[in-house]
Design an enzyme around this catalytic site. Structure first.
Site, PDB file in Angstrom:
ATOM      1  CG  LEU A  78      31.265  35.267  33.348  1.00 13.09           C
ATOM      2  CD1 LEU A  78      30.865  33.803  33.277  1.00 13.09           C
ATOM      3  CD2 LEU A  78      32.396  35.446  34.343  1.00 13.09           C
ATOM      4  CB  CYS A 135      29.663  33.950  37.206  1.00 14.76           C
ATOM      5  SG  CYS A 135      29.177  35.534  36.556  1.00 14.76           S
ATOM      6  N   GLY A 248      32.370  41.226  49.922  1.00 10.17           N
ATOM      7  CA  GLY A 248      30.973  41.640  49.922  1.00 10.17           C
ATOM      8  C   GLY A 248      30.782  43.018  50.522  1.00 10.17           C
ATOM      9  CB  THR A 271      30.993  47.606  44.449  1.00  9.83           C
ATOM     10  OG1 THR A 271      30.438  46.378  43.979  1.00  9.83           O
ATOM     11  CG2 THR A 271      30.134  48.750  43.960  1.00  9.83           C
TER      12      THR A 271
END
Lengths: 308, 272
Positions: A78, A135, A248, A271
């Site tokens: 973070l 997280c 996802g 990603t």
């Protein structure tokens, strides 16, 4: 083609109106400006910025990332500039663009969540809050809130108390029953739910016999987690009625369409931004092409058309 | 708007033990990299490796209608094993040039380069630029080149064409002096006056760390190029963190190798 123009991709997440259902996932798009050289930010449905905490956070010691089969592990911890610097330095840049800015927020206590939410609510140019209760990297942090329906609901209520902005709660998949958390968060007043955050994983260096990540465990993202994300989105959709945002392993338009067909009102690209900085734009174009080819003029006619 | 370039592999061959040279042809619109900059490379259409890999620019040549980029890599894991198997003609995606490069100080009287192992890659490109630079014709340029053994020495042929005084050393003494490149350099250090010297270094962490120790209490300016695993190369993933000494202004203790570097002042880094 003249017909292209008549295609509508706009969706609504509560009161938040998006020109298309494609957002960036928090932590994969910096504060937006990092990608301005590669992406016309005006074309995005929304930019979800890197998770913000009350005070700046240095993050975890390196190594922080590792590629794994069809995915990657990260333990960034973070790292962020803090809500104050974000408002002072990054928000003015983002205000120039015709897109929605969603601030992802994070706290170690209920009070911190509230304070961060308050500061962002009074700043100009934030269109919604995404609450990170999930997280997995900071031991004292998100995990404890997101793993338990009661604390997940409590965080949601505290944030709702101090903001009039739409509140999206981002769920962790690292739980026994994600639908219980989703239901609790909905009851607590969340305007929408986004899922999934990363799956906790690890990787071992067989030569040094140490973990590849200094933090030992990290969050798994990328194509490897897409089937898990789809399953969880599908389960949650059957349990709640507020909008769901699918996240996802979405690498291309086909992946995004899977989530939309299931019933996700929007998707977040994570990603894929690392691998191709123009992934978001290509996904938007791909969804539009799919609609064109299938004679779908309004995306609402596509969302939730899953046949089980 | 910047784009991802599609390049074509012109050469991909082993030039030293487990060390490969890849030459990639690129569209003429590719921007000339500055020494010390890098590119992110990925094989088009392959699911693995998923992430691009960062490579320092080792050489760049511009022809009339195209340009070509030389990259060095050491076969070390899955990703580089796959790269090593690629044939001429394979398409690769290239993002770049990225990062802040070296500050080229051609006006200094003494220019000293220290390269260890794969760290030679950005230094060869820097050496070629320094050699071209008119200012540096009045400079004395020295290159300290270290490798594990004679078979692992890379870049020596290119360097021999340039006007550098070259010192070679290997861990086992199979080429040049026996010893570490930092030790060889230390013996010569007093020949250089701090205010008239610029040092550039790139190599394995222990080498750079040893150099930092040598220069710690001196006034020699030194720029080092660092390597770290990274996912995006453009400052977003925060994967390539390097610990830096805290400045008064900010309490953040990490910088990004990709966007804040890969070249740093040696004194800025926290060496462990």
């Amino acid at each position: 083609m003249a017909e292209t123009k008549s295609i509508s991709m706009s969706v609504k997440i509560g009161t938040l109106k998006l020109k298309n259902p494609v957002m960036t996932a928090s932590g994969t798009f910096g504060y937006g400006g990092e990608y301005a050289d590669y992406v016309d930010l005006n074309k995005l449905g929304a930019i979800v910025v890197k998770g913000l905490s009350l005070k700046p956070r240095a993050g975890n010691p390196p190594p922080r990332i590792m590629e794994t089969p069809s995915g990657m592990l990260n333990a960034v911890g973070l790292q962020n500039i803090g809500v104050h610097t974000f408002i002072e330095e990054k928000l003015p840049i983002l205000r120039k663009y015709d897109t929605n800015v969603i601030a992802n927020i994070y706290g170690e206590t209920y009070d911190e969540y509230k304070k961060v939410a308050q500061k962002l609510t009074s700043a100009k140019g934030v269109h919604a809050l995404e609450v990170n209760i999930s997280c997995p990297n900071v031991r004292k942090g998100g995990l404890s809130f997101g793993a338990d329906p009661k604390s997940a609901a409590a965080v949601t209520r505290k944030v709702k108390e101090v903001t009039g902005l739409p509140v999206i709660v981002k769920l962790t998949p690292n739980v026994t029953d994600i639908t219980a958390i989703a239901a609790a968060v909905e009851k607590a007043g969340a305007d929408a739910i986004s899922l999934i955050n990363t799956l906790t994983g690890m990787s071992v260096d067989i030569f040094t016999r140490r973990p590849h990540l200094k933090n030992v465990t990290g969050g798994l993202s990328g194509p490897a987690i897409k089937p898990v994300a789809l399953r969880m989105v599908w389960q949650v959709l059957q349990k709640i009625s507020i909008p769901v945002i699918g996240i996802g392993g979405i690498m291309n338009a086909e992946d995004a369409l899977e989530f939309l067909i299931l019933g996700a009102k929007a998707v977040q690209i994570g990603t894929a931004n690392f691998i191709n900085p123009q992934a978001t734009i290509e996904i938007i174009a791909g969804i539009e092409r799919y609609m064109e080819l299938n004679g779908i003029k309004n995306i609402s006619k596509l969302i939730g058309t899953f046949r089980s | 708007m910047k784009n991802v370039y599609i390049g074509e592999i012109l050469r991909n061959e082993e030039i030293a033990q487990d060390c490969f040279l890849m030459r990639v042809a690129l569209h003429v619109s590719f921007i000339d990299p500055r020494p010390g900059q890098f590119v992110m490379l990925r094989v088009s259409g392959l699911a693995e490796p998923l992430l691009s890999r960062p490579f320092s620019v080792c050489s760049f040549e511009r022809q009339n209608r195209s340009c070509s980029l030389d990259l060095f890599y050491h076969v070390i894991g899955r990703g580089t094993q796959i790269l090593a198997g690629l044939l001429k003609g394979t398409q690769v995606e290239i993002l770049g040039p990225l990062g802040r490069g070296f500050e080229v100080a051609g006006h200094k009287k003494n220019i000293v380069l220290l390269g260890g192992g794969m760290g030679m890659a950005p230094l060869i490109y820097l050496a070629m630029q320094l050699n071209k630079d008119a200012c540096s014709s009045s400079s004395a340029m020295y290159f300290y080149l270290g490798a594990q053994n004679a078979e692992a020495v890379i870049g020596l042929e290119q360097l021999k064409k340039l006007s550098f005084t070259i010192f070679t050393c290997t861990d086992d003494g199979s080429m040049g002096e026996k010893g570490l490149v930092t030790q060889i350099f230390l013996k010569d250090l007093k020949k250089f006056v701090p205010g008239e010297t610029m040092i550039y270094a790139c190599g394995p962490k222990p080498m750079l760390s040893a150099l930092a120790k040598i220069l710690q209490k001196t006034k020699y300016p030194c720029q080092v190029s660092l390597e770290e695993r990274m996912a995006c190369g453009i400052g977003a993933c925060l994967g390539c963190a390097v610990a830096v000494k805290r400045s008064k202004k900010s309490s953040l203790a990490y910088k990004r190798v990709c966007a804040d570097g890969p070249v740093f002042d040696i004194n800025e880094i926290v060496w462990k």
